[in-house]
Design a protein around this motif. Structure first.
Motif, PDB file in Angstrom:
ATOM      1  N   LEU A 170      10.883   7.721   0.921  1.00 22.68           N
ATOM      2  CA  LEU A 170       9.481   7.926   1.291  1.00 22.68           C
ATOM      3  C   LEU A 170       8.751   8.741   0.232  1.00 22.68           C
ATOM      4  O   LEU A 170       7.678   8.357  -0.247  1.00 22.68           O
ATOM      5  N   PHE A 171       9.373   9.861  -0.169  1.00 26.23           N
ATOM      6  CA  PHE A 171       8.713  10.726  -1.144  1.00 26.23           C
ATOM      7  C   PHE A 171       8.578  10.041  -2.492  1.00 26.23           C
ATOM      8  O   PHE A 171       7.578  10.207  -3.190  1.00 26.23           O
ATOM      9  N   LEU A 196      14.285   9.896   3.656  1.00 29.85           N
ATOM     10  CA  LEU A 196      13.196  10.803   3.321  1.00 29.85           C
ATOM     11  C   LEU A 196      12.887  10.740   1.822  1.00 29.85           C
ATOM     12  O   LEU A 196      11.727  10.720   1.401  1.00 29.85           O
ATOM     13  N   ALA A 205      19.895  10.252   6.420  1.00 25.55           N
ATOM     14  CA  ALA A 205      18.582  10.773   6.788  1.00 25.55           C
ATOM     15  C   ALA A 205      17.830  11.236   5.548  1.00 25.55           C
ATOM     16  O   ALA A 205      16.643  10.946   5.378  1.00 25.55           O
ATOM     17  N   PHE A 206      18.551  11.931   4.644  1.00 23.08           N
ATOM     18  CA  PHE A 206      17.881  12.438   3.447  1.00 23.08           C
ATOM     19  C   PHE A 206      17.495  11.314   2.501  1.00 23.08           C
ATOM     20  O   PHE A 206      16.457  11.379   1.834  1.00 23.08           O
TER      21      PHE A 206
END
Lengths: 276, 253
Positions: free
Chosen positions: A25-26, A22, A18-19
């Motif tokens: 994306l960042f 993320l 999950a991280f």
């Protein structure tokens, strides 16, 4: 490995997954913002491109993008929501619904480059619309139709059956139930589908490049050609015209998606609140 | 229509869905100005019977026999126009279903779908419904507040009010108090007693005490058959059938 240990390992893997998503994306947003933001000025947004995009701004591509999206939504929303209403309210689950559903799944699976080619052959050549907002809008509508159908269907199904029963015992027709109770209560879900579609449509290049064309002029009529922001970015980057302007265009693109998302969720929230 | 007119008359009504018998040769009469109770255990066909009355029963492979006259018209046929029927025969469900809109909009929903737009007419109907359901005093100051903010008992009375705003001849209630506390139940029962002065009320319930308390005449359904029907006082004191006696005494159910 003990069950307890296995559980810990599984949770660890899922959390890092999950991280990682993320983080990616960042990372993407950060790269685009760092490289693009310094070049975004009011003039960049409000001037038309000059010298094939080496200089000037991206105003005409913003107009083309918005125009294209509006046309495709005007086509896809009624078709998609209509299909969803038919599937959920007016048919029994059976052969027909299965065929229609399978068809939309297949449509969702068609590669966008093929859709682009299809749109080029049918709308641009055969029907003689040329490279235009109309050709692009219809082709894009075909692409986002499955998303709108599926999300609308889910949204309509989530409206309690009891509302339809009340409408029925109070003497309402099925259509009255659909327009007065089902659709208003399904609206937030339908809107979510529309936002998803806008997100997909705004970044689409393959379909658009074949059907809307690449003209840098500002389109006025739906028969005018144009160049969407995504296509502009693609051409600037691919042909090495101006990486600075390419990143700046990408940054505007990403920003607009963010703004659309935030604004829509805000609207949706308001809407749900008002009905509570 | 004069008092004690028969408003619902079932003649040998049978209902099958596929191989399954839901109702078997039901014969009964329901009159104006009475509360007619229908009791029986789950799966006895009470609700199915109610749904036949307002033409909302639907199932794949259903087969009907007999005749069911509602306000003089046989409603078992395929060609029944349900809309005018449902304006005269309103229904309230077991769980209160308030629509996600204001109290007022809930009340006038049935009128608005008929195309009635006149503010005065709508307001009158809303007030009439609320007064009939003995809810007027409690909500008169907040008609434009969301209906879902009301308590469970108030929501159910709002559902009755919404049905009554249409000025129906007959009100069908399918276990209207099954999810409510005793005080809310009491209020609804009081409202029903008031309503029967101008309407016919059919109350389906598996709560035999409620049937005994509020109904004038009643019927006992068991596995799709009508075991017994008659004046409530008589059915509950000197039932003709042993099965009725057993059910009322709580020996099964």
């Amino acid at each position: 490995m003990t069950p307890r240990r296995a559980e810990h390992v599984a949770i660890g893997l899922m959390v890092s997954g999950a991280f990682l998503a993320l983080a990616i994306l960042f990372f993407i947003i950060a790269v685009i913002m760092i490289k693009g933001l310094p070049h975004i000025t009011a003039r960049f947004l409000l001037d038309n491109p000059m010298d094939m995009g080496r200089a000037g701004g991206i105003f005409s591509t913003i107009v083309s993008t918005v125009y294209l999206l509006v046309v495709s939504l005007v086509i896809a929303i009624p078709l998609g929501v209509g299909t969803a209403i038919y599937l959920t309210e007016y048919t029994e689950e059976g052969k027909i619904t299965k065929i229609v559903r399978f068809g939309t799944e297949c449509l969702a699976g068609v590669p966008s480059i093929i859709l682009g080619l299809f749109g080029f052959i049918l709308f641009v050549i055969k029907l003689g619309f040329g490279w235009s907002v109309l050709s692009g809008g219809i082709s894009l509508a075909i692409m986002i139709l499955p998303v709108i159908i599926r999300t609308s269907e889910e949204a309509i199904k989530s409206v309690p059956q009891a509302f339809r029963d009340v409408n029925e015992v109070l003497g309402g027709s099925k259509w009255q139930g659909v327009t007065r109770l089902v659709l208003p209560n399904a609206a937030p879900g339908i809107l979510t589908g529309v936002i998803l579609s806008v997100g997909r449509g705004i970044g689409e290049t393959a379909v658009v490049i074949f059907t809307l064309g690449t003209s840098l002029r500002t389109p006025f009529s739906i028969f005018d050609s144009g160049r969407s922001m995504a296509v502009h970015f693609y051409i600037l980057a691919r042909e090495g015209i101006s990486m600075d302007n390419a990143y700046a265009t990408a940054a505007v693109l990403v920003f607009s998606i963010l703004i659309i998302n935030i604004f829509s969720y805000y609207l949706m929230h308001k809407f749900v609140e008002a009905r509570r | 229509m004069s008092a004690k007119t028969v408003v619902i008359e079932a003649r040998d009504v049978s209902l099958r869905v596929g191989e399954k018998k839901i109702l078997e040769r039901i014969n009964l009469e329901i009159r104006r100005n009475e509360i007619f109770g229908i009791m029986g255990p789950a799966g006895s066909g009470k609700t199915s019977f109610l749904k036949l009355v307002n033409h909302t029963f639907r199932a794949a492979g259903m087969a009907l026999e007999g005749a069911l006259y509602v306000l003089g018209e046989d409603v078992l046929g395929e060609d029944v126009n349900p809309t005018p029927l449902r304006r005269k025969v309103s229904m309230v469900f077991a769980t209160p279903v308030v629509l996600p809109m204001s109290i007022f909009e809930n009340l006038v929903y049935g009128l608005k779908i008929q195309g009635i737009r006149d503010k005065h007419t709508l307001r009158e109907a809303a007030e009439r419904g609320l007064k009939a359901a003995i809810l007027w005093e409690e909500v008169r100051d907040r008609l434009h507040k969301p209906a879902q903010k009301l308590s469970g008992g108030q929501q159910q009375r709002l559902c009755i009010a919404r049905a009554m705003a249409l000025s129906p001849e007959i009100l069908l209630l399918d276990e209207p108090t099954s999810g409510l506390d005793p005080i809310s139940t009491f209020r609804i029962e009081e409202a029903l007693k008031e309503l029967k002065r101008h309407h016919a009320i059919v109350l389906v319930s598996n709560n035999t005490k409620q049937i005994a308390r509020v109904s004038d005449r009643c019927a006992f359904f068991l596995m799709g058959e009508l075991i017994e029907t008659g004046k409530t006082a008589q059915v509950f004191t000197v039932p003709k059938e042993k099965k009725t006696d057993d059910y009322i005494a709580g020996r099964f159910g």
